[in-house]
Design an enzyme around this catalytic site. Sequence first.
Site: not given
Ligand code: 8YV
Length: 332
Positions: A160-162, A182, A242, A244, A273, A294, A296
């Site tokens: 995806g984007r990331i 997918r 990075t 979940r 977490e 966490h 990222g």
């Molecule tokens: C956020 C993240 O800091 O946006 C996401 O999905 O995992 C994080 O980088 C966090 O979710 C803020 O709610």
Amino acid sequence: MPKKKPLVVVTRRLPESVETRMRELFDTRLNDDDRPLSQAELVAAVKTADVLVPTVTDRIDSAILSQAGENLKLIANFGNGVDHIDVATALARGITVTNTPGVLTEDTADMTMALILAVPRRLAEGSTILTSDQEWQGWSPTWMLGHRISNKRLGIIGMGRIGTAVARRAKAFGLQIHYHNRRRVAPELEEALEATYWESLDQMLARMHIVSVNCPHTPATYHLLSARRLKLLKKDAYIVNTARGEIVDENALARMIEADELAGAGLDVFEHEPAVNPKLVKLARAGKVVLLPHMGSATIEGRNDMGDKVIVNIRTFMDGHRPPDRVLPSML
Ligand code: 8YV
């Protein structure tokens, strides 16, 4: 008579400028001491709010949603991932859910690239040597040798984007880009990245030197990297996550690294977490994994942009329009 401002409950501290703007626009309840809300406090929030602004640290499950008051019509998540929100139940109760996509892509990809470099090149290990009690004995030709990343195969799970932003960076570092997704991405993008698509995740894993997890956590991706799949990897492969923690079977991963069945891992996210598996902490002390709390997407610019997105989503919704970042179960 002027329109009544919506009651917006924000569960965690947000950047000052975001909070100030929210206070100007809405009847905003902030969490000044930034302590995560208890279940009872979360229930109280959904009972009274018109809009709830949660983060990844709040579990908005069906039990919480079943206690939501009549007024709650919008959950404007401060974050991209929505795996902590039961989106289907929210929608069934007439509650719209929004998130903040796009604005944390580059920051998260930077951190992913940092971990891709950090583990094979022993960055954390080297840096702690200079701050430990032992004295550095000086340079030696055979000391602190890591592994070259250039020309190695990087397997991206989730393009995806990331994932795409990671691929762009990794290509510049000389890595060969492989991916499982997918859907296959557009041919132009594949060409630009010189990327190889693998329909079979199993087959891709068996060939990779580094695997980067960049897909969302959904019921379909829970333990996608299961013990069985981790065993398909080469013994000298590294895992970077990075996205979940729940996507990787963390116990199996730790066991395999400990047994030298995998070379190491760089993890920014964890299954439970803020608890971190003690086996992983032990491996970090032994220099086999790099662990980050966490962070990222943790840049000031990113958090401000996320706040702007939350505000736009709330305002658009309150004006009676469809908010730009609506999340639908079909997207997950
Ligand atoms: C956020 C993240 O800091 O946006 C996401 O999905 O995992 C994080 O980088 C966090 O979710 C803020 O709610």
